[in-house]
Design a protein around this motif. Structure first.
Motif, PDB file in Angstrom:
ATOM      1  N   UNK A  37       3.604  10.071  -4.937  1.00  0.00           N
ATOM      2  CA  UNK A  37       4.798  10.786  -4.446  1.00  0.00           C
ATOM      3  C   UNK A  37       4.507  12.276  -4.401  1.00  0.00           C
ATOM      4  N   UNK A  38       4.926  12.908  -3.327  1.00  0.00           N
ATOM      5  CA  UNK A  38       4.734  14.338  -3.165  1.00  0.00           C
ATOM      6  C   UNK A  38       6.089  15.011  -3.060  1.00  0.00           C
ATOM      7  N   UNK A  39       6.202  16.150  -3.723  1.00  0.00           N
ATOM      8  CA  UNK A  39       7.415  16.956  -3.599  1.00  0.00           C
ATOM      9  C   UNK A  39       7.280  17.850  -2.391  1.00  0.00           C
TER      10      UNK A  39
ATOM     11  N   UNK B 281       0.827  -1.213   0.000  1.00  0.00           N
ATOM     12  CA  UNK B 281       0.000   0.000   0.000  1.00  0.00           C
ATOM     13  C   UNK B 281       0.859   1.260   0.000  1.00  0.00           C
ATOM     14  N   UNK B 282       1.958   1.221   0.726  1.00  0.00           N
ATOM     15  CA  UNK B 282       2.854   2.374   0.749  1.00  0.00           C
ATOM     16  C   UNK B 282       3.455   2.649  -0.617  1.00  0.00           C
ATOM     17  N   UNK B 283       3.769   1.609  -1.361  1.00  0.00           N
ATOM     18  CA  UNK B 283       4.360   1.772  -2.685  1.00  0.00           C
ATOM     19  C   UNK B 283       3.356   2.362  -3.664  1.00  0.00           C
TER      20      UNK B 283
END
Length: 94
Positions: A91-93, A85-87
């Motif tokens: 993605x946040x900058x 789930x984490x993968x």
């Protein structure tokens, strides 16, 4: 290009299995969601059982070893689910 999803099961020889899909609504993706939910429910039951064994001063070595073995299996499944789930989180900058 679709990201690979770590599935909540392994191959017969213990290697990880992955799913490449364009969306989360595929039949295999829904099956993986159902398996994850069942694994987490099972983990809750194993935790309750392990706590009961540990609270029982008369529990023998066999009972403690069984509870610890099942707890280890459940922890392994929960960590696999968390990793999967984490993968899949965006993605946040910063």
């Amino acid at each position: 290009m679709a990201e690979l999803r770590l599935l909540p099961w392994t191959s017969p020889d213990g290697k990880p299995c992955y799913l490449s899909a364009d969306h989360d609504g595929s039949r295999l993706s829904r099956l993986a969601d159902d398996v994850e939910a069942a694994q987490l429910r099972s983990g809750e039951q194993v935790l309750a059982g392990a706590r009961a064994v540990l609270a029982d001063r008369a529990a023998g070595e066999r009972a403690v070893r069984f509870a610890l073995t099942r707890a280890g299996e459940s922890l392994e499944e929960a960590l696999r689910i968390a990793h999967s789930r984490g993968a899949r989180l965006p993605a946040y900058d910063c």
